[in-house]
Structure formats: C-alpha cells, structure tokens
Write a protein that holds these residues in place. Structure first.
Motif: not given
Length: 818
Positions: A228-239
């Motif tokens: 019923a629910e999915i948990r994902l980790t979104l990661t942002a990276l700079d340069g």
C-alpha cells in the motif's frame, strides 16, 4: 579641608568648561566633514562616467582582515602620499566592508562576504567601491568580484514528498518530484539526483532552463493489496569538490482504482511578460480535463516542485488554473521562470504541464535562421556547387534588427547575399573527399543591438565519393615461403590492397593474372580468395621439382569504371627432409654380396672400400655422415664420417678372423634425420692365395658327411686353381713387360702359385683408389673357383652420377667422385 574642596570645585568647573569647548569643536568638525562628503558625492556623480573601474576578486567567506589588493600601482601614488592626500575607501550601503591601510596601500576585508547574501543567484557577483583622495580631490572607481565556493548543500523544501499513485497506472508513467534548491551557482550548483534502489521506479532527469527536473518513472505496475505504500530516498548532488548532498523522503501512497488521470490541453505553455507588469497581472490559464465523473473528475491545480522564488512571484487559482503575479518581475534579476503545474483529481491521480514564462526586455530576441534548401551530400571534383539557401530574420527593430552573417574563413565555402535577407552557401573550389570527407560549417548571424545577440546554425556537409583512386598494394613485391610436402589448400600468405575511395569504389577484389611462363601450371598451384587476398596452395609442392615460381596478382575495385593495380608475388619452396640417402656403392640389389679383399700385411689406415651415397634433398638435408654400426670384430675397421671411406683401424694380425661383416649407416642432417644402411663383406687374404677358405673343421665335417662330394670339390678346386694360376701368370708377364718398357729394367715372376703383390697404382695397397675388382666365388663352386678381374667402381660411379643428376642437378657440382 575647605581649601581642598574649593580646589576640587574649581577643577570640576574647569573640566566642565573644557568638555563643552570640545563638544563645540567636534560639532564644527562634524559639519565640515558632512560638507566634504556632500561635495564628494556631487563630484563623484559628475566624474563617474569618465573613470574606468578597476576590477579585483576574492572568494566568498574569506576571513576578515584578508588581503584583497595593493592599490598603490593602480592609484599611481607612493606610500607617503596616501596619508598626505587623505586616501580612503568608500562603498555603497551602510556597512563598511573594506579597510584601506594608508601605511601600505593594502585593501583589506572588514568582514566575511557571503556571495549568496549579497547577490543571490546573480552571477557574476560584483561590489563596486571608490577610492577617495581628498587633497586635492580625486577619486578612482573600482569593483570587487566575489567568487562562489561550495558552501551550501542542496536542500529540499519539503523533507517528505508525498505522491499518490493509483494502482491502475501503467508502467512508463512519469511523476514529477519536488526539486532541491542550491544557493551556490556555476559548477557548485545542483547537478544530479539519485533514488534508492527499488523494483517499481527508476529516476529520470530532464533538463530545463532552470536546471534538472527529477521524475520518477514507473517500471512495474503497482498493487495496493500487495504493498500500500512505497518509501524511497531521493538524493540531490551538487557539482562541488567534494560534492554536497541533500535528501528527501518520497512516500508513495498507492490508491485504489481511478483509471483516468487529468490531462492538460498542452504539455508546454510559453508566456512572455513585460518586466513592468503590475501585481495581479494574469499570466496564463492552464486547463486540464478528466474523463472521470464525480469526485474523481474534480480537478485542483497546484505548483509542483516550485522553488521559494517562484512561490513568492506567482500564484495559481486552484479551481480555475489561472496564474497571476504576486510581485513585480525584474529582468536584471531573473529572465525566465519554469513553473511545473500539477492537476490532481479527487481520486489522487495527477497530470502535469510546464509553464515557461519569459520576461521581456529590450533587444532580447536573437536573430533567427530559416533554412530553405540544404544539400548535405555533394560529389567531389565539382566546381562552385550550391550547398544551402537560407534566410535570416530578427523580430527586433532598428539596429537591434540589423544583422551580419558570416562563416569561418578556413573553409572552402563562401556566402553569396541575395534579396530579402536570403543567402546562398556555395563552394569556392572543387572538393576532394580523400583529403576531407566532411565539413562542419557554422553560420553565425549577429545583430547590431546593444548588447549584440547572435545565432549559430551548424551544417554538416558530406563529400560523396567518385571512383578516382585505384587500389594500392601495401607492397609492390611479396615474398612467400612454403615448405614442400605441404597439405593441399594450405594458407601460404596474403596480399593486401587499400583504396582511398569509399563504398563500392573501395571494395577490392583480388584475382590471379596469367603467368609470363606458359609452362607454369599456375591454376593448379595456387588460388586466391577474391575478398581478402589470402593465397592457398592447391596441391603439395615438391622442392626437388620446383624450387620457386612467381606470378602477378590484380586488385580491382567495384567502381564504374573499375580501377586496378598489380603486385608481384614470389613463392619460394623450402626443402623438407623427405628423401633418405641412397647408397650407390656397394650395390644392394639382392644378388650375391661383393667381398672386399684386404691383405693381412695392410697397415693401419689402409683403404678397404668407400661407401658412396647421395641424397635427393638440398642444403643441410643433403649433408651425409657415415657411421659403423656393427662389425664382426669391433676396433679393427673404422669409417670416416664425412667421406664414407672404410679403413683399417690397426695393423692386421694372424689372430684376426678371415671373414668380416661390416654394417655401415648413412644418415643425413635433416629434421628428423633419415638414414640408410649397407653391408660390407671383407675377406682377409695373404695376397690373393687363400680367399674364401673355410675353416678346416668345417671342411672335414663336410668330407665325412659325403666322400663323393669331397672328391668333386677337390677336382673342381684343382682345375680352378690351375686356371687362376695361368691367368695370374699372364697378367704378371704383361705387367713386367710394361714396366720394362717404361724403366728399362726387368721383372721376375714371383714364386708360388700366386704373386705376393699385384699392381699397386695408388701406392695405398693392393686395391687402388680409382679401381676395385670383384673377386667372388662362383655359385656352388666350393673353395677353389673364382670369378675374377671385373672392374666395378667406374661403372658404379657412372651410375651414381646418373642418379645424382636425376635427383638433384646442383648436387653434381658439389660432390666429388674419387
């Protein structure tokens, strides 16, 4: 005590008077300074246009008191003039960010500078300041550029992003995710996103004018009953180096069946808004529809993954989808905005579109190029060919709409202007594909506005091939070596030719040309693979029959007309050790063996016989060596390894046996070596009186066995002995006469039934080196009848020469018969 009090009172009154006087002086000085500052700013405004600012730079977050630059050289002053002329630094704003050291002329920082606080996302970030010289009054313009460092990590405005996705959504559907914000600029800004591994989604990154937009793409259909629910980790990276990261939790709620998501009439809206538009100005109305009814058909509009700047500037009506301004636009601050609008129905399904807002400013339209005709493939060797016809235009007016069109000077093309802003791109010389097969032409259109804008259009022109180059062999002559007795269809080598043309004009086929020698059966010797030039031997080659041959190979392309070239191929057949030595003497023909006679008076080194053999091979394969394998009495005879001469190894004695059998091995030096063997029979005699005499015990045994046979043998032996004696006497007389005629002396016949010595021609014993005689018992004659005086070696030598000539013609010159 009273005097002391009085004294203190007077002192206090005096101090109070001095304080008031000082305050009055300070007020007067403050007034003078304010007047000087006022005059300075007036003069500053007048002279600002005539002075060219000097530029300096420093990295942000540099510590207070850090050195920026030394201004002495730029001011053109000496250190002692700074204090005298009252030099100081003035900058806009209330904060004093700089400190000028009059003792050294160094410009220092008063505080840490934060680029993001001072300039935000604008780049470059420049702080202007002035250097004031009061006496006489003079000022200098200067500017400090603040360089960005990677001091901010990407940050998600919402630490938890909630997506409601129906289980009926098909794989391949994309979902927009809130974008992270990074206050840094340039390479230190946000560069990429990653998402934690999972089986349902993968991350898709889409470029936009405002940066990278992360999107989740559904890979596997969702099942609410299963998960019923999915948990994902979104990661942002700079340069930056090292890169900084920021994370957010993406929580996906799987909704029950709502099979129609809202769909926008357009996926992309482009709007142009003047920068002076008032607050509340309607920008655009986005519209989405949902085929569902009821709650699932009710649509609400919201911003998706909007930055804080977008939320302050724009607002959307959740019911109507109308966008309007909440603050005025500033072109110098931001030129474009990209808004992601999400329409969500009552069931949780959503659709999205992109609204691109362009802030209009003066001369903000670059020139445009419209291609009418373009030929991307042209044949080589043609003069002045038209490549393209295009038109240039600029929606601006005045100088902003006037254009200049150009191409690089180092290309064999030129632009020919025409009417109505049309241009023709033409070749100015014949093109050669082999020199250069492709040209990348950049057409640059620049307007004359301020600032100047330009448009570049890239064309790729390919030069088509013409069959103007014949194939070229890598070598003019190929030398191939193959060992004889090869297996048929053996790959013996290759020829290779290349053609500078392309396509069918460069496809090379190989063939054999007829040989110059009509006797050479080339068609049965070799063949060639027409595609790759590999050469094969069709049959087994024989070095003894054919040592070398040559032929020519033709390489032709498939152009029209076809071009070709030739190369010479020389094949050298290497000898293999495939011929065993052949014994010429003594003959091994299965008849009665020949016996070599050796007198018992022979000394060591006496020449008994010479084994003569030949080998049909050549070189090392024909080098022969001789070896005595077996002898009746070892150590009595020896064989010279190189010439096959059989000689006595020691003087003979009465104890040596009468009959000897020698087995001689003849071996070549090939790999592997081949050999032949020959058997020599040697009879030791006292002169020639007792050849082939059997042992007394054997004769007595035969006599006892058959008396009649013994009588017959004795009679035959007597007759044979008498005949032999007569012949020997005759020969001796003839020889004596010949010797007397030559020397004038006489010769006496030796005593006994046989002479003790025969004619010695060579002085090496009774058997000469040039002639030998076959002395054998006749078949069934017992012991006393001989077949005598038959010269054999010359005939053997003649036979040997004939066999050698047939086997190897060159061997005759290298072999010497004795």
């Amino acid at each position: 005590m009273i005097e002391s009090a009085t004294t203190r009172a007077e002192t206090g009154s005096s101090l109070l008077g001095d304080q008031k006087a000082m305050e009055a002086g300070e007020g007067k000085e403050r007034f003078l300074r304010q007047r000087q500052v006022f005059i300075f700013f007036v003069l500053l405004g007048i002279a600002q246009a005539a002075s060219e600012p000097r530029h300096y730079s420093v990295a942000e977050e540099t510590e207070s008191g850090s050195f920026v630059a030394n201004l002495l050289k730029d001011l053109g002053l000496e250190v002692n003039e700074l204090a005298a002329r009252g030099a100081r630094v003035i900058s806009k704003g209330k904060k004093t960010r700089f400190h000028f050291d009059r003792q050294t002329g160094d410009l220092l920082l008063n505080e840490k500078l934060d680029r993001e606080e001072l300039c935000g996302l604008a780049e470059p970030c420049v702080l202007p300041f002035q250097v004031l010289l009061e006496n006489p009054l003079q000022f200098f313009q200067a500017a400090l550029r603040i360089r960005d460092i990677n001091d901010h990590s990407p940050v998600f405005l919402d630490k938890e992003i909630i997506l409601k996705i129906s289980e009926s959504v098909t794989p391949g559907t994309t979902f927009l995710i809130e974008r992270a914000q990074d206050l840094d600029v340039g390479s230190n800004s946000l560069q990429s996103y990653t998402v934690s591994p999972n089986s349902h989604f993968h991350l898709k990154l889409q470029d936009s004018p405002d940066g990278i937009l992360p999107q989740l793409v559904l890979d596997k259909a969702l099942d609410r009953e299963e998960q019923a629910e999915i948990r994902l980790t979104l990661t942002a990276l700079d340069g930056g180096t090292p890169p900084r990261t920021g994370t957010a939790l993406v929580r996906i709620e799987v909704l029950d069946i709502n099979d129609n998501a809202p769909e926008f009439a357009k996926q992309f809206y482009k709007v142009q808004v003047q920068e002076n538009s008032p607050i509340g100005f309607p920008v655009v109305i986005v519209s989405a529809s949902d085929l569902d009814i009821g709650t699932y058909g009710e649509i609400s509009y919201v911003f998706s993954q909007a930055s804080e700047d977008i939320r302050k500037t724009f607002q959307i009506n959740a019911k109507s989808g109308e966008l309007f301004l909440t603050q005025k636009l500033d072109f110098e601050s931001t030129q474009t905005y990209t808004l992601n609008v999400q329409a969500t129905d009552g069931g949780g399904l959503s659709g999205s579109c992109v609204v691109f807002v362009q802030v209009m400013d003066l001369n903000d339209n670059p020139p445009e190029l419209t291609m009418s005709t373009f030929i991307d493939h042209i044949p080589e060797n043609l003069e002045e060919t038209i490549i393209a016809v295009f038109r240039v235009s600029d929606p601006d007016s005045g100088d902003n709409g006037r254009m200049v069109c150009s191409i690089p000077d180092d290309l064999p093309f030129f632009l020919k202007p025409s009417v109505e802003n049309f241009y023709t791109l033409v070749t100015n010389t014949a093109l050669d594909r082999e020199t250069r097969a492709e040209y990348n032409i950049t057409i640059t259109v620049t307007d004359l506005g301020t600032p100047r804008l330009k448009t570049q259009h890239n064309l790729t022109v390919t030069v088509s091939d013409v069959n103007d180059n014949a194939p070229t062999f890598s070598q003019t002559t190929y030398t191939l070596r193959v060992r004889e007795n090869n297996s048929p269809a053996l790959h013996i080598g290759s020829v290779s030719a290349t053609d500078r043309d392309s396509g069918a004009n460069a496809q090379v086929t190989y063939s054999l040309l007829p040989p110059h020698d009509p006797q050479l059966p080339l068609g049965s010797l070799v063949s060639i693979n027409a595609d790759n030039g590999q050469l094969f031997a069709l049959r087994s080659l024989d070095f003894e029959a054919l040592q070398a041959f040559e032929f020519r190979v033709r390489a032709a392309d498939r152009g029209s007309p076809a071009l070709s070239s030739q190369a010479l191929v020389r094949v050298l057949v290497a000898d293999a050790n495939d011929n065993a030595p052949f014994v010429l003497y003594p003959l091994q023909n299965g008849s009665a063996p020949c016996t070599e006679l050796v007198p018992r008076a022979a000394e060591a080194g006496y020449l008994v016989a010479k084994v003569v053999a030949v080998d049909g091979d050549s070189g090392q394969n024909a080098w022969l060596s001789y070896q005595l394998l077996k002898a009746t009495e070892p150590g009595l005879f020896g064989v010279w390894a190189h010439n096959g001469e059989v000689r006595t190894a020691r003087p003979l004695s009465e104890r040596d046996a009468v009959k000897h059998r020698l087995l001689v091995l003849v071996r070549d030096h090939g790999e592997p070596p081949l050999s032949a063997s020959v058997t020599l029979h040697v009879l030791l005699v006292d002169g020639f009186s007792q050849p082939y005499l059997p042992l007394p015990d054997a004769a007595a045994a035969e006599a006892r066995a058959d008396p009649l046979t013994v009588y017959l043998v004795v009679a035959l032996a007597s007759v044979s002995s008498l005949f032999l004696f007569s012949v020997l006497v005759f020969v001796a007389v003839r020889l004596c006469r010949r010797s007397r005629a030559a020397s004038g002396g006489g010769c006496s016949v030796p005593e006994g039934p046989f002479p003790g010595h025969l004619v010695d021609v060579s002085g090496a014993g009774t058997l000469s080196h040039s002639y030998q005689y076959e002395v054998c018992l006749t078949g069934g004659s017992g012991t006393n009848e001989f077949k005598f005086l038959k010269p054999i070696l010359p005939s053997f030598l003649a036979l040997g020469e004939e066999r050698i000539s047939e086997a190897n013609p060159s061997f005759r010159d290298n072999f010497e018969f004795n």
